[in-house]
Write a protein that holds these residues in place. Structure first.
Motif, PDB file in Angstrom:
ATOM      1  N   ARG A 118       9.690  11.355   4.973  1.00  0.00           N
ATOM      2  CA  ARG A 118       9.976  10.467   3.839  1.00  0.00           C
ATOM      3  C   ARG A 118       8.982  10.691   2.697  1.00  0.00           C
ATOM      4  N   ASN A 119       7.747  11.009   3.058  1.00  0.00           N
ATOM      5  CA  ASN A 119       6.681  11.167   2.067  1.00  0.00           C
ATOM      6  C   ASN A 119       6.354  12.628   1.785  1.00  0.00           C
ATOM      7  N   MET A 138       0.842  -1.185   0.000  1.00  0.00           N
ATOM      8  CA  MET A 138       0.000   0.000   0.000  1.00  0.00           C
ATOM      9  C   MET A 138       0.884   1.245   0.000  1.00  0.00           C
ATOM     10  N   LYS A 139       0.574   2.177  -0.883  1.00  0.00           N
ATOM     11  CA  LYS A 139       1.349   3.397  -0.997  1.00  0.00           C
ATOM     12  C   LYS A 139       1.033   4.326   0.170  1.00  0.00           C
ATOM     13  N   GLU A 140       2.093   4.908   0.733  1.00  0.00           N
ATOM     14  CA  GLU A 140       1.906   5.836   1.846  1.00  0.00           C
ATOM     15  C   GLU A 140       1.415   7.171   1.310  1.00  0.00           C
ATOM     16  N   LYS A 141       0.620   7.849   2.113  1.00  0.00           N
ATOM     17  CA  LYS A 141       0.027   9.117   1.715  1.00  0.00           C
ATOM     18  C   LYS A 141       1.093  10.210   1.631  1.00  0.00           C
ATOM     19  N   GLU A 142       1.028  10.974   0.552  1.00  0.00           N
ATOM     20  CA  GLU A 142       1.928  12.096   0.368  1.00  0.00           C
ATOM     21  C   GLU A 142       1.613  13.169   1.410  1.00  0.00           C
ATOM     22  N   THR A 178       6.555   8.600  13.427  1.00  0.00           N
ATOM     23  CA  THR A 178       5.575   9.357  12.638  1.00  0.00           C
ATOM     24  C   THR A 178       6.248  10.467  11.847  1.00  0.00           C
ATOM     25  N   GLN A 194       8.324   9.132   8.948  1.00  0.00           N
ATOM     26  CA  GLN A 194       7.459   8.715   7.847  1.00  0.00           C
ATOM     27  C   GLN A 194       6.935   9.932   7.083  1.00  0.00           C
ATOM     28  N   MET A 195       6.524  10.958   7.814  1.00  0.00           N
ATOM     29  CA  MET A 195       6.018  12.173   7.169  1.00  0.00           C
ATOM     30  C   MET A 195       7.101  12.817   6.300  1.00  0.00           C
TER      31      MET A 195
END
Length: 157
Positions: free
Chosen positions: A72-73, A1-5, A66, A69-70
């Motif tokens: 990274r995206n 599943m693609k992570e949200k931009e 968190t 991850q933010m």
């Protein structure tokens, strides 16, 4: 599943990077020292200081994950490319409430940076969604729990 931009302004990106650095360098050490001190009190099974420090440690580690991850995206909004002919991410928009005549100014940002008190609204909010892609002079209708709001776009910067 693609992570949200995660859409950020340059200011928002720097703020998240600063928070991450603070958590990794300062807060981790502080909580580790609290845990060490609490262990020195003896029996940790009934030690509220130890429990409190461990809970804070878990919160800090979760926040670090968190933020990583933010970041990274993250996609940074290029302020130089934000035009004034059409509302887009990074635009500052002056809206006139057509029912009451009040004017309000908002900057359109990603959901991570949204802060209505500072007049920064998310592109995912009802008002943000309604005005994205609109031009100066356009009238937009926004459906909110209280009913239907009508705004005219007075200015775009």
């Amino acid at each position: 599943m693609k992570e949200k931009e995660v859409i950020l302004t340059l200011e928002g990106l720097k703020k998240l990077e600063k928070e991450l650095e603070e958590l990794k360098t300062v807060r981790r050490r502080e909580v580790a020292a609290r845990i060490k001190q609490a262990i020195e009190f003896g029996d940790i099974s009934e030690n509220s200081e130890y429990e409190d420090a461990k809970n804070e440690q878990a919160f800090i580690e979760g926040r670090i994950l968190t933020l990583e991850q933010m970041l990274r995206n993250a996609r940074v909004i290029d302020d130089e490319r934000t035009g004034t002919d059409e509302v887009g991410l990074g635009s500052t928009v002056r809206l006139k409430d057509l029912e009451f005549g009040d004017e309000v100014e908002y900057t359109i940002v990603g959901s991570v940076e949204a802060d209505p008190g500072a007049h920064k609204i998310s592109n995912e909010s009802p008002v943000g969604r309604a005005i994205l892609g609109q031009r100066k002079g356009s009238v937009v209708e926004v459906s909110v729990p209280a009913g239907l709001l009508k705004y005219q776009i007075v200015d775009i910067r």
